[in-house]
Design a protein around this motif. Structure first.
Motif, PDB file in Angstrom:
ATOM      1  N   ARG A   1     -39.295 -20.729  68.087  1.00  0.00           N
ATOM      2  CA  ARG A   1     -38.800 -21.947  67.799  1.00  0.00           C
ATOM      3  C   ARG A   1     -37.705 -22.011  66.508  1.00  0.00           C
ATOM      4  NH1 ARG A   1     -40.245 -27.658  69.025  1.00  0.00           N
ATOM      5  NH2 ARG A   1     -40.663 -27.696  71.242  1.00  0.00           N
ATOM      6  N   ARG A   2     -38.555 -21.363  65.702  1.00  0.00           N
ATOM      7  CA  ARG A   2     -38.118 -21.942  64.354  1.00  0.00           C
ATOM      8  C   ARG A   2     -37.065 -20.262  64.188  1.00  0.00           C
ATOM      9  NH1 ARG A   2     -39.687 -25.299  59.900  1.00  0.00           N
ATOM     10  NH2 ARG A   2     -40.855 -27.506  62.148  1.00  0.00           N
ATOM     11  N   VAL A   3     -37.555 -19.038  64.421  1.00  0.00           N
ATOM     12  CA  VAL A   3     -36.526 -17.931  64.027  1.00  0.00           C
ATOM     13  C   VAL A   3     -35.755 -17.277  65.236  1.00  0.00           C
ATOM     14  CG1 VAL A   3     -37.593 -15.770  63.316  1.00  0.00           C
ATOM     15  CG2 VAL A   3     -38.885 -17.290  62.198  1.00  0.00           C
ATOM     16  N   GLY A   4     -35.991 -17.971  66.561  1.00  0.00           N
ATOM     17  CA  GLY A   4     -35.153 -17.317  67.143  1.00  0.00           C
ATOM     18  C   GLY A   4     -33.269 -17.920  67.271  1.00  0.00           C
ATOM     19  N   GLY A   5     -33.576 -19.262  66.688  1.00  0.00           N
ATOM     20  CA  GLY A   5     -32.124 -19.523  66.831  1.00  0.00           C
ATOM     21  C   GLY A   5     -31.664 -19.060  65.223  1.00  0.00           C
ATOM     22  N   ARG A   6     -32.433 -18.219  64.743  1.00  0.00           N
ATOM     23  CA  ARG A   6     -31.585 -17.227  62.910  1.00  0.00           C
ATOM     24  C   ARG A   6     -31.173 -16.248  63.680  1.00  0.00           C
ATOM     25  NH1 ARG A   6     -34.930 -17.511  58.031  1.00  0.00           N
ATOM     26  NH2 ARG A   6     -35.307 -19.772  58.048  1.00  0.00           N
TER      27      ARG A   6
ATOM     28  N   ARG B   1     -28.492 -13.314  65.909  1.00  0.00           N
ATOM     29  CA  ARG B   1     -27.276 -13.887  66.370  1.00  0.00           C
ATOM     30  C   ARG B   1     -27.056 -12.047  66.515  1.00  0.00           C
ATOM     31  NH1 ARG B   1     -28.143 -17.853  68.083  1.00  0.00           N
ATOM     32  NH2 ARG B   1     -27.485 -19.248  67.645  1.00  0.00           N
ATOM     33  N   VAL B   2     -26.569 -11.607  67.991  1.00  0.00           N
ATOM     34  CA  VAL B   2     -26.296  -9.877  67.744  1.00  0.00           C
ATOM     35  C   VAL B   2     -24.861 -10.174  69.130  1.00  0.00           C
ATOM     36  CG1 VAL B   2     -26.557  -7.529  69.397  1.00  0.00           C
ATOM     37  CG2 VAL B   2     -28.578  -9.339  68.091  1.00  0.00           C
TER      38      VAL B   2
ATOM     39  N   SER C   1     -19.673  -6.076  69.188  1.00  0.00           N
ATOM     40  CA  SER C   1     -20.115  -4.670  68.707  1.00  0.00           C
ATOM     41  C   SER C   1     -21.110  -4.839  68.264  1.00  0.00           C
ATOM     42  CB  SER C   1     -18.333  -5.622  67.000  1.00  0.00           C
ATOM     43  OG  SER C   1     -19.095  -6.328  66.436  1.00  0.00           O
ATOM     44  N   GLU C   2     -21.702  -5.163  67.878  1.00  0.00           N
ATOM     45  CA  GLU C   2     -22.962  -4.395  67.538  1.00  0.00           C
ATOM     46  C   GLU C   2     -23.594  -3.477  68.337  1.00  0.00           C
ATOM     47  OE1 GLU C   2     -25.034  -7.278  63.922  1.00  0.00           O
ATOM     48  OE2 GLU C   2     -24.698  -8.399  65.252  1.00  0.00           O
ATOM     49  N   VAL C   3     -23.257  -4.574  69.372  1.00  0.00           N
ATOM     50  CA  VAL C   3     -24.093  -3.849  70.540  1.00  0.00           C
ATOM     51  C   VAL C   3     -23.547  -2.283  71.509  1.00  0.00           C
ATOM     52  CG1 VAL C   3     -24.346  -3.788  73.233  1.00  0.00           C
ATOM     53  CG2 VAL C   3     -25.528  -5.813  71.546  1.00  0.00           C
ATOM     54  N   GLU C   4     -22.008  -2.328  70.929  1.00  0.00           N
ATOM     55  CA  GLU C   4     -21.026  -1.022  71.170  1.00  0.00           C
ATOM     56  C   GLU C   4     -21.137  -0.313  70.320  1.00  0.00           C
ATOM     57  OE1 GLU C   4     -18.519   1.215  73.165  1.00  0.00           O
ATOM     58  OE2 GLU C   4     -18.919  -0.880  74.097  1.00  0.00           O
ATOM     59  N   ASN C   5     -21.560  -0.319  68.560  1.00  0.00           N
ATOM     60  CA  ASN C   5     -21.693   0.513  68.453  1.00  0.00           C
ATOM     61  C   ASN C   5     -22.921   1.397  68.571  1.00  0.00           C
ATOM     62  OD1 ASN C   5     -19.236  -0.114  66.319  1.00  0.00           O
ATOM     63  ND2 ASN C   5     -20.510  -1.350  65.198  1.00  0.00           N
ATOM     64  N   TYR C   6     -24.101   0.458  68.434  1.00  0.00           N
ATOM     65  CA  TYR C   6     -25.735   0.685  68.720  1.00  0.00           C
ATOM     66  C   TYR C   6     -24.948   1.619  70.071  1.00  0.00           C
ATOM     67  CZ  TYR C   6     -30.613   1.168  70.302  1.00  0.00           C
ATOM     68  OH  TYR C   6     -31.739   1.805  70.362  1.00  0.00           O
ATOM     69  N   LEU C   7     -25.088   1.434  71.236  1.00  0.00           N
ATOM     70  CA  LEU C   7     -24.082   2.193  72.167  1.00  0.00           C
ATOM     71  C   LEU C   7     -23.894   3.545  71.648  1.00  0.00           C
ATOM     72  CD1 LEU C   7     -23.772  -0.638  74.894  1.00  0.00           C
ATOM     73  CD2 LEU C   7     -25.800   1.227  74.896  1.00  0.00           C
TER      74      LEU C   7
ATOM     75  N   GLN D   1     -31.613  -7.388  68.671  1.00  0.00           N
ATOM     76  CA  GLN D   1     -31.922  -8.640  68.269  1.00  0.00           C
ATOM     77  C   GLN D   1     -33.602  -8.229  68.368  1.00  0.00           C
ATOM     78  OE1 GLN D   1     -31.557 -10.021  72.301  1.00  0.00           O
ATOM     79  NE2 GLN D   1     -30.376 -11.506  71.694  1.00  0.00           N
ATOM     80  N   GLN D   2     -34.480  -7.586  68.818  1.00  0.00           N
ATOM     81  CA  GLN D   2     -36.526  -7.409  68.028  1.00  0.00           C
ATOM     82  C   GLN D   2     -36.660  -6.580  66.393  1.00  0.00           C
ATOM     83  OE1 GLN D   2     -38.653  -8.249  69.726  1.00  0.00           O
ATOM     84  NE2 GLN D   2     -39.584  -8.098  67.412  1.00  0.00           N
ATOM     85  N   ARG D   3     -34.668  -5.995  66.311  1.00  0.00           N
ATOM     86  CA  ARG D   3     -35.456  -6.176  64.884  1.00  0.00           C
ATOM     87  C   ARG D   3     -34.797  -6.869  63.402  1.00  0.00           C
ATOM     88  NH1 ARG D   3     -31.230  -0.119  64.691  1.00  0.00           N
ATOM     89  NH2 ARG D   3     -32.746   1.008  65.970  1.00  0.00           N
TER      90      ARG D   3
END
Length: 450
Positions: free
Chosen positions: A169-174, A176-177, A180-186, A425-427
């Motif tokens: 609840r408290r951390v999940g909302g913080r 954001r991915v 462009s970050e997804v594309e760079n990772y791929l 997101q996990q990172r």
């Protein structure tokens, strides 16, 4: 994107669920040291008549007996793993810090009205027992044999789940991915390797003696070609491997395991990517003889056919003002109304407590495997297109669902992007979680007694 479609109450497996999965995974080494996961009963037996207070934490305390029991637990676990113990004073300080943070988070859960119902807890314990190869009764006996009561184990799991929910609840909302970050990772080497196509390879070898004359080589080639022809005519590759192959994996059906493209054997590196699942290669010649290679299964990559179901559902949640039995009775009443001709969409709009899908008549859209929590997915897979499920329970509450249609769709690119987003997101979640834990500790009233 798949991850973007699974917002709100769409029962997407979140990091809380994954933390639970990690807890379940740690049970695999049972029965050796069952009590390692839980507070030691021996530590509790050492509880003194007057338990000293080590720290006041907001409205609660950390006691000497809690510290002793947790240190006993951690010591047992490290010993079971043959891991050297830190100095006693260092361990004491670390464990005390851990208990203080847990106390802060459990008080948050209480203030926010978070609860783990007995039904949810019973289901979790059954899952842990099942993953450990026990029935629930056998699991209880295994715990008892090592001095841990089942009630102690239940309460420890309840605390773990409550803390997990507070953190989400408290951390999940913080977190954001961005796209462009997804594309760079791929496009990165790490991303390409992680999302690359994997092949489950089958292998058949017909050996050729060193220095064999041409006549023997031709005979061996004819033999391997005959095997290939039989497989093309619907013979089972793995059965043929057991019967005819001279390779070291022959008795395993010729299966040599999963390989990514950059891990393929050199003789097959150019051949395997061109094979469809179930297709057998032409005979491949090396110094050891003639080989046949087949792709038994394939996963990952940019092309992935997925069986999807178009689903809608109605959710009723137990709450502070509605008991578990009342929630079940209400979903059963809605179920009867639909069976008697009531409109699913209208009942979902008026009754469903899923704020995202409820306004759309319960519509969840096209759902892929692994997208929902296990209880929901199991019922969904058992329900045929056009059919309504009976009421069932998940961690979110009581549901009924309807499968409206089924299809196969190539979701390779979407799945790759979803996997990349999940990694990122996990990172970020782990980074934000550590920041948040420091924040709540700094903001809390903590009085550590000397």
């Amino acid at each position: 994107m798949i991850s973007e479609r699974c917002a709100g109450e769409k029962m997407k497996q979140n990091s809380s669920t994954k933390k639970l999965a990690g807890l379940v995974g740690r049970m695999k080494w049972l029965p050796l040291g069952v009590s390692v996961l839980f507070y030691s009963a021996q530590a509790f037996s050492a509880y003194e008549a007057i338990d000293s207070v080590l720290a006041i934490v907001e409205d609660g305390i950390v006691s000497q007996s809690e510290l002793k029991s947790r240190m006993t637990t951690i010591t047992a676990r490290l010993n079971a793993q043959n891991t050297p113990l830190p100095p006693a004073d260092v361990m004491r300080q670390r464990v005390l810090e851990q208990l203080i943070l847990e106390q802060i988070q459990l008080q948050m859960a209480d203030r926010e009205g978070l609860r783990i119902s007995d039904a949810q807890l019973a289901e979790t314990m059954a899952n842990i027992a099942g993953r450990s190869g026990y029935s629930l009764a056998e699991f209880e006996e295994a715990l008892k044999s090592e001095g841990v009561s089942f009630l102690e184990a239940r309460e420890q799991i309840r605390r773990e789940l409550l803390i997990s929910r507070v953190q989400q609840r408290r951390v999940g909302g913080r977190v954001r991915v961005t796209d462009s970050e997804v594309e760079n990772y791929l496009q990165s080497s790490v991303g390409k390797n992680r999302t690359a196509t994997e092949y489950l390879l089958g292998h058949i070898l017909i050996t050729v003696p060193e220095g064999a004359p041409d006549s023997v080589i031709e005979m061996k080639l004819a033999e391997v070609q005959a095997i290939a022809d039989q497989i093309k005519s619907a013979a089972d590759f793995q059965k043929m491997a057991v019967a005819r192959s001279e390779g070291r994996n022959a008795l395993d059906g010729g299966v040599i395991g999963w390989r990514k493209e950059n891990e393929l054997p050199s003789l097959a590196s150019d051949v395997v990517p061109q094979l469809a699942v179930g297709q057998v290669s032409r005979p491949l010649k090396t110094a050891s003889g003639f080989h046949l290679v087949s792709v038994l299964e394939k996963r990952g990559g940019q092309s992935q056919l997925v069986e999807q179901r178009k689903v809608r559902h109605i959710l009723i949640k137990p709450s502070e003002i509605r008991t578990e039995q009342e929630a079940k009775a209400k979903i059963e009443d809605i179920y009867r109304k639909i069976q008697n001709g009531g409109a699913f969409a209208e009942l979902a709009k008026s009754e469903s407590e899923d704020p995202i899908s409820g306004v759309s008549g319960g519509d969840l859209g096209w759902v892929s495997p692994g997208e929902m929590v296990p209880e929901f997915e199991q019922v969904m897979l058992q329900t045929k297109a056009g059919e309504l499920s009976a009421p069932f329970r998940s961690e979110f509450g009581w549901h009924i669902l309807e499968v409206q249609d089924q299809r196969e769709k190539d979701l390779g690119e979407e799945i790759q992007a979803s996997q990349a987003r999940e990694v990122l997101q996990q990172r970020k979640y782990e980074i934000e979680l550590q920041k948040w834990l420091l924040e709540i500790k700094g903001e809390a009233y903590i009085d550590i007694k000397s």
